[in-house]
Design an enzyme around this catalytic site. Structure first.
Site, short mmCIF file in Angstrom:
data_model
loop_
_atom_site.label_atom_id
_atom_site.label_comp_id
_atom_site.label_asym_id
_atom_site.label_seq_id
_atom_site.Cartn_x
_atom_site.Cartn_y
_atom_site.Cartn_z
N HIS A 346 0.87 -1.31 -0.19
CA HIS A 346 -0.02 0.11 0.13
C HIS A 346 0.76 1.17 -0.25
O HIS A 346 0.13 2.36 0.06
CB HIS A 346 -0.94 0.04 1.26
CG HIS A 346 -2.07 -0.92 1.31
ND1 HIS A 346 -3.28 -1.00 0.79
CD2 HIS A 346 -1.89 -2.46 1.56
CE1 HIS A 346 -3.94 -1.97 0.99
NE2 HIS A 346 -3.12 -2.88 1.47
N LYS A 534 -8.76 13.65 5.34
CA LYS A 534 -7.80 12.41 5.14
C LYS A 534 -6.74 12.70 6.22
O LYS A 534 -6.52 13.58 7.02
CB LYS A 534 -7.30 12.45 3.75
CG LYS A 534 -6.51 13.77 3.34
CD LYS A 534 -5.84 13.73 2.14
CE LYS A 534 -6.68 13.70 0.96
NZ LYS A 534 -6.85 12.57 0.01
N ARG A 535 -5.83 11.70 6.39
CA ARG A 535 -5.31 11.65 7.51
C ARG A 535 -4.08 12.82 7.15
O ARG A 535 -3.84 13.31 6.24
CB ARG A 535 -4.12 10.41 7.53
CG ARG A 535 -5.00 9.34 8.33
CD ARG A 535 -5.41 9.79 9.82
NE ARG A 535 -4.03 9.71 10.52
CZ ARG A 535 -3.67 8.82 11.35
NH1 ARG A 535 -4.55 7.55 11.41
NH2 ARG A 535 -2.62 8.82 12.14
N LYS A 540 0.38 14.54 1.57
CA LYS A 540 -0.83 14.63 1.23
C LYS A 540 -1.11 16.43 0.86
O LYS A 540 -2.15 16.65 0.32
CB LYS A 540 -1.89 14.17 2.14
CG LYS A 540 -1.92 12.70 2.00
CD LYS A 540 -2.85 12.07 3.13
CE LYS A 540 -2.70 10.63 3.42
NZ LYS A 540 -3.44 9.81 2.44
N THR A 642 -8.69 6.41 -1.69
CA THR A 642 -10.01 5.98 -1.74
C THR A 642 -10.88 7.05 -1.57
O THR A 642 -12.10 6.97 -2.01
CB THR A 642 -10.32 4.75 -1.16
OG1 THR A 642 -9.87 4.82 0.60
CG2 THR A 642 -9.55 3.43 -1.49
N LYS A 646 -14.81 7.93 -3.21
CA LYS A 646 -16.10 8.24 -2.39
C LYS A 646 -16.76 9.54 -2.90
O LYS A 646 -17.95 9.83 -3.21
CB LYS A 646 -15.84 8.41 -0.86
CG LYS A 646 -15.47 6.99 -0.49
CD LYS A 646 -15.00 6.99 0.98
CE LYS A 646 -13.89 5.67 1.40
NZ LYS A 646 -13.18 5.83 2.44
C1 26Q Z 1 3.42 1.81 10.84
C2 26Q Z 1 4.49 1.82 11.73
C3 26Q Z 1 3.97 1.79 13.04
C4 26Q Z 1 2.45 1.90 13.34
C5 26Q Z 1 1.66 2.16 12.39
C6 26Q Z 1 2.15 1.93 11.10
C7 26Q Z 1 1.19 1.96 9.87
C8 26Q Z 1 -0.24 2.01 10.09
C9 26Q Z 1 -0.96 1.95 9.09
C10 26Q Z 1 1.56 2.61 8.77
C11 26Q Z 1 0.84 2.76 7.55
C12 26Q Z 1 -0.64 2.39 7.70
C13 26Q Z 1 -1.43 2.90 6.65
C14 26Q Z 1 -1.26 3.21 5.56
C15 26Q Z 1 -2.61 3.19 4.49
O1 26Q Z 1 -3.39 3.41 4.83
N1 26Q Z 1 -1.93 3.45 3.18
C16 26Q Z 1 -2.95 3.91 2.35
O2 26Q Z 1 -3.59 2.46 1.74
C17 26Q Z 1 -4.73 2.92 0.83
C18 26Q Z 1 -5.68 1.89 0.56
O3 26Q Z 1 -4.76 1.10 -0.39
C19 26Q Z 1 -4.44 4.00 -0.19
O4 26Q Z 1 -5.64 4.21 -1.21
C20 26Q Z 1 -3.74 5.01 0.30
O5 26Q Z 1 -2.95 5.77 -1.02
C21 26Q Z 1 -2.24 4.50 1.23
O6 26Q Z 1 -1.80 5.92 1.67
#
Ligand code: 26Q
Length: 801
Positions: A346, A534-535, A540, A642, A646
Site C-alpha cells: 500500500h 484525510k490523514r 498529502k 480511496t 467516495k
Molecule cells: C507503521 C508503523 C507503526 C505503526 C503504524 C504504522 C502504519 C499503520 C497504518 C503505517 C501505515 C498504515 C496505513 C497505510 C495506509 O492506509 N495506506 C493507504 O492505503 C490505501 C489503501 O490501499 C491507499 O489508498 C492509500 O494511498 C495509502 O496511503
C-alpha cells in the site's frame, strides 16, 4: 423473522422488556439501540449458521484476509440495509415515536484502523459477502481504536477512544475457540525417528480469544465472518509476577498503533503482529483439517491474503506449523506455503517499509526467527546461482541484512502474488521500489485498483442522491454499479440536472447544521464546499491548500474588487501523536481560519472550517455535501487514495494531481470533467534523481509565495508565536521535499478555474452527473471480482474441485 412493521414492533418491545426489565416508556435511547442490535443479530444468526455449514460441507475454497486494521465504522444502518429491513424497522420505530436516525447516532464507530488501508479491508468484507464469496477477515480486537481527537486552542490533543465502554452488540465471544500464542523462551532441538526436530520451550503463553462478527451481504443469505482476537492471560505459570504478566498480556490488544512511519519499530507492535498471525493460522488450519484432513492440498482450498506487511509473519508461521507440527519436509512445506499467500503493498514511501531489528525479533520469536533465517538462506543461495558474483544485488534483495528483517522482501518471496493498489502505484513498484524483485519474479506482480463499497458510500450515506438515481435508472445499479453509466442519458435533461443540484443542496444543508452544532459557525450553503479530509501527512499537502487560502485572503485585502464565488474550505484530519510537523499544520489551519473567518475585507466569502475527530461516521456526512474534492498529494506519493472515489461517487468534482487513482478517475471521466494540476510523477522522480529544484527560487520570483511564507513567521497569524517556523524551514531551509512551492502556481490557477466553472450551474451539474455515472468502476465489487478471479481463483458459488 418479522414480516411487517407491526410484527417488528411487537418483537422489539418484548425484547426490550426481556433485556432491561423495564417498560418502553422507561427506556433510554441507549437501551433501544442495544435492543435493536440484539434483535438484528438474532435475525442474522440463522443465515450465519447456514453459511458456515455450507462452507464446511461444500469444500469451497476459502479466502482469509489478514489485516492489522479493519476500520468498520458503524454497522447498524449497513446491516439493516443489507438485510433489506431498513424501511420496516424505520416505520415500526416511528410508530413508537422513535427516530431511527437518532438510534443510529448512539452507535460508536468501530475505529480499528488509521485510514485507507483499514477502511479498504472493511469495504472488501462487504463486497465479499455481497458477491456471495467465501471470504473472511482476521484482525485484532483493540480495546481502544484510533485516538479521539480534541482541538484545544488550535492544537490537537488525543484521548483514548472508548468504543467498547457499553459493549459491542455485533460481536460474539467464542471462548471455546481460544488458542495460545507463545512468546520469548528458547528453541530446543531433539531427534525423532532419526530426524532433527525443533521445539519452542519455556515460552510465555498468551491466550487469543476470538470475537466473531457477522458480515452480512446485501440482499443475499451469505453471512461471512470477521474474527477479531483479544489477548488475555493464559494459565498462570509459577515463578512469575502475576500482575506484571497480566498487564503485559492485556497490553497486546489494548491500543491500535497510530500510523507513524517515523516511529521506530516498537516491540509491542511486533507482538501484536505475531499475535494476530499465530492465532489466525491456527484457526485456519483447524478449520481446514476438520473439513479435509490433508494439509498438502491446503493451497487448493485456502488463500491467505496479507494486507500490507503487517501480517507477513503468517508466512514463516505456516512453515513452522507444517514442518514442526505436521512433519512436512522443508521443500514440501515451502511449496504449499508459497501457493497459499498473496500480498498487497500500500505504499511507495520507502521510510514506511517495515524493517525489524534482529535483536528485537530473535528473542521474542526464536523459532519463527530460525525459519525466517532459513528462508533467507535458501533464497540467497538461489540468487547466487542465478546472479553469480552480484553481491550488491543479493544484498539488496536479502530478507535479512544489516541486522534487520525486511518484511516486504519476506512477503514477496513467500507469496505467489504481489499487487499494488492503482496502476501508477504498481508501475512505480515494478520500475523503482521493487524493481529487483520484479526482474526476478515478473509473473508475481499485478495491479488491483482499489475500490469502495457503493452500498455504504452512496446507498447508505446519501439517500437523497440514491433516490434520485433510482428514480431515473431503476435499481439495477445497486447490484451492478457499472449500470450507473445509464445516468449519461440525462446529461442534457435540464430538469434532472436541477434535481441533482437540489440534492446536493440538501446534503450541504445537513452538513451546515452539523458544522453549526460542532463548531458554532454559520456556513453559506450557496458557497462552494471545497473539502480535504484525510490523514494529515506532509505528502498529502494540506499545506498547499492552506497556503492558497492565505493567498486568497491576501487578494481580498489587496483588491476590493476581487471577484470570486464564495467558498467554504472544510478540513478534517488526524495527525499521528508523535508527528510534530503534521501537528503544526493543524495549528496552521486553525490560525488561518481565525484570521480569515469574519474578517471584514473577506465579507463572508471565505470560510475555513476544521472538523474535529474525522472518522468513518463523520465522513458519511461530509462527503455527500462536497462540491470539490481535494486530492492534491505530491505525484508518485499517494499509492491510490480511496476518499477520491467516495467523493466522485457522490457527485463532487476532483481537484487533484496526477497521482494514485486520480489518474484512473481522469481516465473514466475525461479531462473536461476534472481539475488536474501540478507536476507528474515522472517529473517529481526526475527532480529527486537529478536535482534541479530550488524552492528558494520560487520564493524569490513569485510575490504571492513570498508573501504567504513571510506571513508564517511575521505577526499576521493570530496565535502563531514561533509555531510555524518549522514549516517555513521545511519549505526553504530543507528545499520543500513535497514540491508545495513548485506546484503553487498551477494549483492557484486550477482553483480559479474551478471557481469560475461553478458559476455555470447547469454545466457544473452536468460534470457532477458525468462523475457519478462513471464511478461504478470504483466500486469494491469490481476490485474484489478481480482479486477473486485473478489471484484467489475463487468463483461465485462454484466448487473448486
Ligand atoms: C507503521 C508503523 C507503526 C505503526 C503504524 C504504522 C502504519 C499503520 C497504518 C503505517 C501505515 C498504515 C496505513 C497505510 C495506509 O492506509 N495506506 C493507504 O492505503 C490505501 C489503501 O490501499 C491507499 O489508498 C492509500 O494511498 C495509502 O496511503
Amino acid at each position: 423473522m418479522f414480516s411487517d412493521h407491526n410484527e417488528f414492533k411487537e418483537m422489539f418491545l418484548k425484547k426490550l422488556e426481556m433485556m432491561y426489565g423495564k417498560t418502553f416508556p422507561e427506556s433510554t435511547p441507549q437501551d433501544q439501540f442495544f435492543t435493536l442490535g440484539h434483535l438484528i443479530r438474532e435475525y442474522i444468526s440463522m443465515n450465519w449458521i447456514h453459511t458456515n455449514e455450507q462452507y464446511r460441507f461444500n469444500k469451497r475454497k476459502q479466502v482469509y484476509y489478514l489485516s492489522i486494521e479493519f476500520l468498520l465504522g458503524r454497522l447498524l444502518r449497513q446491516n439493516l440495509m443489507n438485510l433489506g429491513i431498513y424501511e420496516v424497522v424505520d416505520k415500526g420505530l416511528k410508530d413508537l415515536g422513535i427516530d431511527l436516525a437518532d438510534i443510529e447516532e448512539i452507535e460508536h464507530d468501530a475505529g480499528l484502523g488509521n485510514g485507507g488501508l483499514g477502511r479498504l479491508a472493511a469495504c472488501f468484507l462487504d463486497s465479499l459477502a455481497s458477491l456471495n464469496l467465501p471470504g473472511h477477515g482476521y484482525g485484532i480486537r483493540y480495546k481502544h481504536g484510533l485516538f479521539e481527537q480534541k482541538i484545544v486552542n488550535g492544537f490537537q490533543m488525543e484521548l483514548p477512544e472508548q468504543w467498547l465502554r457499553h459493549g459491542h452488540v455485533w460481536e460474539v465471544r467464542k471462548s471455546d475457540l481460544t488458542v495460545e500464542v507463545p512468546f520469548w523462551g528458547k528453541v530446543e532441538s531433539y531427534s525423532e525417528k532419526g530426524v532433527l526436530k525443533f521445539r519452542h520451550v519455556d515460552a510465555e503463553l498468551v491466550s487469543a480469544v476470538p470475537y466473531d462478527m457477522p458480515v452480512v451481504g446485501h440482499e443475499t443469505s451469505t453471512v461471512n465472518t470477521l474474527r477479531l482476537w483479544s489477548a488475555e492471560p493464559a494459565a498462570y505459570k509459577a515463578g512469575k509476577d502475576l500482575m506484571k504478566y497480566k498487564r503485559e498480556t492485556e497490553a497486546i490488544t489494548e491500543f491500535l498503533y497510530p500510523d507513524d512511519t517515523h516511529d521506530e519499530g516498537k516491540i509491542l507492535r511486533l507482538k501484536q503482529q505475531y499475535f494476530l498471525v499465530s492465532a489466525s493460522i491456527r484457526s485456519i488450519i483447524d478449520s481446514y483439517i476438520y473439513r479435509y484432513g490433508d494439509l498438502k492440498d491446503l493451497h487448493e482450498y485456502v488463500s491467505i491474503h496479507i494486507n500490507d506487511t503487517h501480517p507477513v509473519l503468517a508466512i514463516p508461521e505456516l512453515m513452522r506449523v507444517l514442518v514442526d507440527e505436521y512433519e512436512f519436509d522443508w521443500d514440501e512445506a515451502w511449496k504449499v506455503t508459497t501457493k497459499t499467500f498473496a500480498y498487497t503493498n500500500h505504499t511507495t514511501l520507502s521510510e514506511a517499509l517495515e524493517k525489524w531489528p534482529v535483536r528485537i525479533f530473535q528473542p521474542l520469536l526464536p523459532r519463527v526467527f530460525m525459519i525466517v533465517n532459513e528462508i533467507n538462506e535458501r533464497f540467497c543461495k538461489g540468487l547466487w546461482e542465478d546472479y553469480p558474483g552480484e553481491w550488491k544485488r543479493i544484498e539488496d534483495m536479502a530478507i535479512i541484512s544489516h541486522g534487520e528483517v525486511k518484511m516486504a522482501h519476506l512477503a514477496i518471496v513467500g507469496s505467489f502474488s504481489v499487487n499494488g493498489v492503482a496502476k501508477i502505484h504498481t508501475e512505480i513498484l515494478k520500475q523503482r521500489e521493487m524493481n529487483l524483485f520484479y526482474q526476478y519474479y515478473p509473473d508475481k506482480f499485478n495491479s488491483k485498483t482499489n475500490g469502495i463499497t457503493h452500498r455504504r458510500w452512496l446507498l447508505g450515506s446519501n439517500p437523497p442522491l440514491s433516490k434520485l438515481i433510482t428514480s431515473a435508472i431503476g435499481t439495477d445499479w445497486i447490484h451492478q454499479p457499472g449500470k450507473l453509466k445509464d445516468l449519461e442519458t440525462y446529461r442534457d435533461d435540464a430538469a434532472f440536472l436541477k434535481n441533482l443540484h437540489e440534492v446536493k443542496q440538501v446534503n450541504k444543508e445537513r452538513l451546515a447544521r452539523r458544522i453549526y452544532e460542532n463548531n458554532g459557525m454559520k456556513i453559506d450553503t450557496d458557497s462552494i464546499f471545497d473539502i480535504q479530509v484525510k490523514r494529515l501527512h506532509a505528502y498529502k499537502r494540506q499545506l498547499l491548500n492552506v497556503l492558497h487560502i492565505l493567498h486568497l485572503y491576501n487578494r481580498c485585502l489587496e483588491d476590493p474588487h476581487f471577484d470570486f464565488h464564495p467558498r467554504t474550505f472544510i478540513f478534517g484530519a488526524k495527525a499521528s501523536p508523535g508527528y510534530f510537523y503534521a501537528k503544526k499544520i493543524i495549528k496552521l489551519i486553525h490560525s488561518v481560519a481565525d484570521l480569515v473567518n469574519d474578517h471584514p475585507a473577506v465579507k463572508g466569502r471565505l470560510k475555513v472550517v476544521f472538523m474535529e475527530n474525522y472518522r468513518v461516521s463523520l465522513a458519511e456526512e461530509i462527503i455527500p455535501a462536497a462540491d470539490l474534492s481535494q486530492q492534491i498529494s505530491t505525484a508518485s506519493k499517494e499509492a491510490s487514495g480511496t476518499g477520491n472515489m467516495k467523493f466522485m461517487m457522490n457527485g463532487a468534482l476532483t481537484l487533484g494531481t496526477l497521482d494514485g487513482a486520480n489518474i484512473e478517475i481522469l481516465e473514466q471521466v475525461g479531462g473536461e470533467n476534472i481539475f488536474i494540476f501540478g507536476l507528474t510523477a515522472e517529473e517529481v522522480m526526475n527532480y529527486q534523481k537529478q536535482g534541479g529544484y530550488y524552492a528558494m527560487e520560487y520564493y524569490h520570483h513569485d510575490p504571492r509565495i513570498k508573501k504567504v511564507l513571510n506571513q508564517l513567521v511575521d505577526d499576521t497569524l493570530p496565535g502563531a508565536d514561533d509555531h510555524f517556523e518549522t514549516i517555513y524551514d521545511s519549505l526553504l531551509g530543507e528545499n520543500d521535499q513535497f514540491f508545495v512551492l513548485r506546484d503553487f502556481d498551477s494549483y492557484a490557477a486550477i482553483q480559479e478555474e474551478a471557481g469560475k466553472a461553478y458559476t455555470n450551474r447547469e454545466e457544473w451539474s452536468r460534470m457532477c452527473l458525468h462523475n457519478i455515472a462513471n464511478s461504478g468502476y470504483f466500486s469494491s465489487d469490481r476490485t474484489i471480482e478481480e482479486y477473486a478471479r485473478n489471484i484467489w481463483k475463487i468463483g461465485q458459488g462454484s466448487l473448486m474441485r
